[in-house]
Design an enzyme around this catalytic site. Structure first.
Site, PDB file in Angstrom:
ATOM      1  N   VAL A 116       0.828  -1.198   0.000  1.00 61.98           N
ATOM      2  CA  VAL A 116       0.000   0.000   0.000  1.00 61.98           C
ATOM      3  C   VAL A 116       0.867   1.253   0.000  1.00 61.98           C
ATOM      4  CG1 VAL A 116      -1.788   1.287   1.253  1.00 61.98           C
ATOM      5  CG2 VAL A 116      -1.896  -1.209   1.134  1.00 61.98           C
ATOM      6  N   LYS A 136      -3.538  -5.576  16.379  1.00 66.35           N
ATOM      7  CA  LYS A 136      -4.201  -4.602  15.507  1.00 66.35           C
ATOM      8  C   LYS A 136      -5.406  -3.972  16.215  1.00 66.35           C
ATOM      9  CE  LYS A 136      -3.253  -3.743  11.794  1.00 66.35           C
ATOM     10  NZ  LYS A 136      -2.329  -2.689  11.258  1.00 66.35           N
ATOM     11  N   TYR A 154      -1.754 -11.508  16.053  1.00 64.68           N
ATOM     12  CA  TYR A 154      -1.815 -10.415  15.071  1.00 64.68           C
ATOM     13  C   TYR A 154      -3.096  -9.611  15.239  1.00 64.68           C
ATOM     14  CZ  TYR A 154      -2.598  -8.194  10.519  1.00 64.68           C
ATOM     15  OH  TYR A 154      -2.876  -7.300   9.517  1.00 64.68           O
ATOM     16  N   ASP A 185      -9.392  -7.259   8.986  1.00 60.07           N
ATOM     17  CA  ASP A 185     -10.511  -8.151   9.294  1.00 60.07           C
ATOM     18  C   ASP A 185     -10.208  -9.055  10.486  1.00 60.07           C
ATOM     19  OD1 ASP A 185      -8.583  -9.140   7.360  1.00 60.07           O
ATOM     20  OD2 ASP A 185      -9.766 -10.983   7.276  1.00 60.07           O
ATOM     21  N   ASP A 217      11.398   3.805  12.827  1.00 58.97           N
ATOM     22  CA  ASP A 217      11.374   2.439  13.350  1.00 58.97           C
ATOM     23  C   ASP A 217      10.095   2.209  14.152  1.00 58.97           C
ATOM     24  OD1 ASP A 217      11.842  -0.039  14.405  1.00 58.97           O
ATOM     25  OD2 ASP A 217      13.625   0.533  15.555  1.00 58.97           O
ATOM     26  N   TYR A 275       3.272  -4.874  11.242  1.00 58.05           N
ATOM     27  CA  TYR A 275       3.764  -6.249  11.391  1.00 58.05           C
ATOM     28  C   TYR A 275       2.663  -7.152  10.874  1.00 58.05           C
ATOM     29  CZ  TYR A 275       5.802 -10.403  13.629  1.00 58.05           C
ATOM     30  OH  TYR A 275       6.360 -11.640  13.868  1.00 58.05           O
TER      31      TYR A 275
END
Length: 289
Positions: free
Chosen positions: A12, A128, A124, A101, A35, A60
């Site tokens: 992206v 998020k 993960y 999602d 970073d 990540y």
């Protein structure tokens, strides 16, 4: 307008460098310059550059590896975006962030709306979801854009993997019981530019689903990639067999159903991405050229 873009070489981020260039001065950085594993360093870069808009396209995304590296994934996906959003608040800047999602558990039977309860089932997804929450808590003007099944002509992604494997193997075996909406990175970048244009100078605090219309399985997506790719001479037209999730075990649990409803994006901002099949054909045609 000065626009800071992180993850400049990602799927992206690379597309954003083009779509955002018409809106102002784009300062695109990679991990050597900003970073994301270091919240304090990332925040200092924001303070130094004083952007009017920050588009955080870095993350990540190694879903399985995150199961054993959750602290690192948390720093990159949650703590640093939260720290950058706090700096954006001080600057009066717009903070744009991409989510996933994977904040949902995948047990739904109809497309998830932005207001549906989150329930991540992987490291993960947890990182998020925390990132979303910290950005909201920062008080910054923000857009959190949830997308899914992202692919493009660069980097590591499902599209390029299927094209490569179709050249190396006689047939493919792909999971057929996970459902989602494949979304081309270029369309994400174009929609992001349109949203920035509409919101950069206005108070905004929105979480929006940003995916292509329609839905398919990984098997359906792979079959379309191979069939269309073969027509364009990008790969041979080999058989693609459907298998179950149980036949392809992974360290991280994947949502079985992760279709996101993008109705709010259309109704609120008059932006809609095309059907996933149409987008795939456009992407493959671009790759051919």
């Amino acid at each position: 307008m000065r626009i800071l873009v992180t993850g400049k070489d990602g799927q992206v981020g690379w597309e954003l460098r083009r779509t955002l260039a018409v809106l102002g001065d784009v300062v695109a950085v990679d991990r050597t310059q900003l970073d994301l594993s270091n919240p304090e360093q990332a925040a200092s870069v924001v303070r130094e550059l004083k952007p009017h808009v920050i588009v955080n396209a870095a993350a990540y995304t190694a879903v399985d590896k995150a199961e054993s590296e959750e602290p690192l994934a948390r720093a990159i996906n949650a703590l640093t975006p939260g720290a950058m959003a706090l700096e954006a608040k001080k600057l009066g800047a717009l903070f744009v962030h991409y989510s996933t999602d994977y904040v949902f558990d995948g047990q739904a039977t109809q497309p998830y709306r932005e207001s549906d309860p989150v329930a991540p089932v992987s490291a993960y997804g947890r990182t998020k979801e925390e990132g979303e929450r910290l950005i909201r808590e920062s008080g910054a003007n923000h857009l959190i854009l949830r997308t899914a099944w992202v692919y493009g002509v660069r980097g590591k992604n499902f599209l390029l993997t299927m094209l490569r494997l179709a050249k190396e193997r006689d047939r493919l075996r792909v999971v057929g019981d996970q459902i989602g909406s494949p979304t081309w990175s270029r369309l994400i970048a174009e929609a992001t530019a349109a949203l920035v244009l509409k919101t950069a100078e206005k108070p905004v605090a929105e979480t929006l689903n940003l995916t292509s219309q329609g839905q398919t399985s990984w098997h359906g997506f792979a079959s379309a990639i191979v069939a269309t790719g073969a027509e364009l001479g990008l790969c041979p037209n080999i058989p693609v067999d459907a298998i179950g999730t149980a036949d392809y075990p992974t360290p991280a649990h994947r949502p079985a159903y992760s279709v996101l409803s993008a109705e709010n994006l259309k109704s609120t901002f008059d932006i809609a991405l095309p059907d996933w099949k149409t987008a795939l054909e456009l992407c493959l045609d671009d790759l051919k050229r």
